[in-house]
Design a protein around this motif. Structure first.
Motif, short mmCIF file in Angstrom:
data_model
loop_
_atom_site.label_atom_id
_atom_site.label_comp_id
_atom_site.label_asym_id
_atom_site.label_seq_id
_atom_site.Cartn_x
_atom_site.Cartn_y
_atom_site.Cartn_z
N LEU A 1 4.10 9.19 8.92
CA LEU A 1 3.99 8.25 10.03
C LEU A 1 2.57 7.72 10.18
N LYS A 2 1.59 8.54 9.77
CA LYS A 2 0.20 8.11 9.84
C LYS A 2 -0.09 6.97 8.88
N PHE A 3 0.74 6.81 7.85
CA PHE A 3 0.50 5.77 6.86
C PHE A 3 1.10 4.42 7.28
N LEU A 4 2.05 4.44 8.20
CA LEU A 4 2.81 3.24 8.52
C LEU A 4 2.01 2.30 9.42
N VAL A 5 1.98 1.05 9.05
CA VAL A 5 1.34 0.01 9.85
C VAL A 5 2.39 -1.05 10.15
N GLU B 1 0.82 -1.21 0.00
CA GLU B 1 0.00 0.00 0.00
C GLU B 1 0.86 1.26 0.00
N LEU B 2 1.96 1.24 0.76
CA LEU B 2 2.84 2.40 0.83
C LEU B 2 3.51 2.67 -0.52
N LEU B 3 3.93 1.62 -1.17
CA LEU B 3 4.56 1.78 -2.48
C LEU B 3 3.55 2.29 -3.51
N GLN B 4 2.33 1.82 -3.40
CA GLN B 4 1.29 2.31 -4.30
C GLN B 4 1.03 3.80 -4.05
N THR B 5 1.13 4.23 -2.80
CA THR B 5 0.98 5.65 -2.47
C THR B 5 2.06 6.48 -3.16
N LEU B 6 3.25 5.90 -3.29
CA LEU B 6 4.36 6.59 -3.95
C LEU B 6 4.31 6.44 -5.47
N GLY B 7 3.40 5.59 -5.95
CA GLY B 7 3.35 5.34 -7.38
C GLY B 7 4.46 4.44 -7.87
N VAL B 8 4.93 3.56 -6.98
CA VAL B 8 6.03 2.65 -7.29
C VAL B 8 5.49 1.23 -7.43
N GLY C 1 8.93 -4.24 -8.21
CA GLY C 1 10.22 -3.71 -8.64
C GLY C 1 11.00 -2.99 -7.55
N PHE C 2 10.42 -2.91 -6.35
CA PHE C 2 11.08 -2.21 -5.25
C PHE C 2 11.72 -3.24 -4.33
N LEU C 3 13.03 -3.31 -4.32
CA LEU C 3 13.75 -4.32 -3.55
C LEU C 3 14.49 -3.73 -2.36
N GLU C 4 14.26 -2.45 -2.07
CA GLU C 4 14.98 -1.79 -0.99
C GLU C 4 14.36 -2.14 0.38
N ASN C 5 15.09 -1.77 1.43
CA ASN C 5 14.62 -2.07 2.78
C ASN C 5 13.54 -1.09 3.22
N ASN C 6 12.96 -1.36 4.40
CA ASN C 6 11.87 -0.52 4.91
C ASN C 6 12.32 0.90 5.23
N CYS C 7 13.56 1.06 5.69
CA CYS C 7 14.06 2.40 5.96
C CYS C 7 14.13 3.22 4.68
N GLN C 8 14.49 2.58 3.57
CA GLN C 8 14.54 3.29 2.30
C GLN C 8 13.13 3.70 1.86
N LEU C 9 12.18 2.84 2.12
CA LEU C 9 10.79 3.17 1.80
C LEU C 9 10.32 4.37 2.62
N ILE C 10 10.64 4.39 3.91
CA ILE C 10 10.26 5.52 4.75
C ILE C 10 10.98 6.79 4.31
#
Length: 278
Positions: A107-111, A75-82, A86-95
């Protein structure tokens, strides 16, 4: 096995085990040489750090450090339009990418579970965030030209005083835990669940609060009463070693003293009902 019912062979959620081995230093940095993973003029990441616990945003403006486990990556990647596949990075990179686009509002988006530090190199602002229910811990020192932040309090030992917080000690001896942001050490605070701390202003923002719908008509459980009780400082709830002091005073003219001051009796837990007899 008895607990096989809790296993889901189709689950694609990664392991939640995270070993916090890092801490960061912020402020006036002088001659840091040992175990420095990354550093600029005011911010340094110290100690052994797993790769998945560190990231830089695409523009290099934000540095993200933390113990992060997310259940809504897709869901977070979809929010970014990614594209998630194809996204192989870690969670910190996503944040880091979310922070670059939405700031602390992300922070409100993170579950999931996380305790993280975000350094804004351009604005010179430090952010400390913790997940909604406090599954990950995060502590920080409050004095001196250097502030230390870590997921384990023992990592802050070189940067704090040895003076105990007597109010916190009293709370711990009475309640077996320390409520609020206090810790047993005077110069160390804990980031509260569902909040983010901004430095150097030291402002605390709440991005998530537990909401409960009160359906009972009993006035004791009126939403206004609940909201008020959550705002009462711990020192008013404890009178010496007596717990629930304010509540006991409020019902002193309603209930018999024998009921108000009777010792706790505990309750039975129906453990046997959950096991089969062989």
């Amino acid at each position: 096995m008895l607990f096989n019912i809790f296993k889901n062979p189709k689950s694609n959620i990664s392991s939640i085990e995270v070993i916090p081995t890092w801490y960061v230093i912020w402020g006036t940095l002088n001659n840091l040489t040992e175990n420095v993973l990354w550093q600029d003029d005011q911010f340094a990441i110290i100690s052994a750090l797993a790769t998945e616990q560190f990231a830089l945003s695409p523009t290099k403006q934000f540095v993200v450090v933390g113990d992060v486990w997310l259940t809504n990556r897709v869901e977070l990647l979809q929010t970014l339009g990614v594209e998630p596949s194809g996204f192989l990075e870690n969670n910190c990179q996503l944040i880091a990418q979310l922070w670059e686009k939405f700031g602390s509002e992300c922070l409100k988006f993170l579950v999931g579970m996380f305790g993280l530090v975000v350094w804004d190199r351009q604005q010179q602002v430090l952010w400390l965030g913790r997940d909604r229910i406090g599954s990950r811990t995060l502590y920080y020192t409050t004095t001196s030209a250097i502030r230390a932040i870590a997921p384990k309090m023992r990592a802050l030992t070189p940067y704090r005083s040895t003076e105990l917080d007597l109010v916190a000690l009293r709370d711990y001896l009475c309640c077996a835990f320390v409520p609020g942001e206090r810790t047993l050490w005077q110069q160390v605070k804990e980031v509260r669940p569902g909040t983010v701390v901004e430095m150097p202003s030291e402002k605390v923002y709440t991005y998530w609060e537990l909401e409960e719908e009160i359906t009972s008509g009993d006035q004791l459980f009126d939403q206004r009463v609940v909201d008020l009780s959550m705002q009462i400082p711990p020192e008013y709830k404890l009178s010496g070693v007596e717990e629930k002091a304010v509540l006991k005073q409020a019902v002193a003219d309603i209930l018999p003293q024998a009921i108000i001051h009777r010792p706790k009796s505990g309750m039975m837990v129906p453990v046997q009902m959950g096991f089969r007899k062989y």
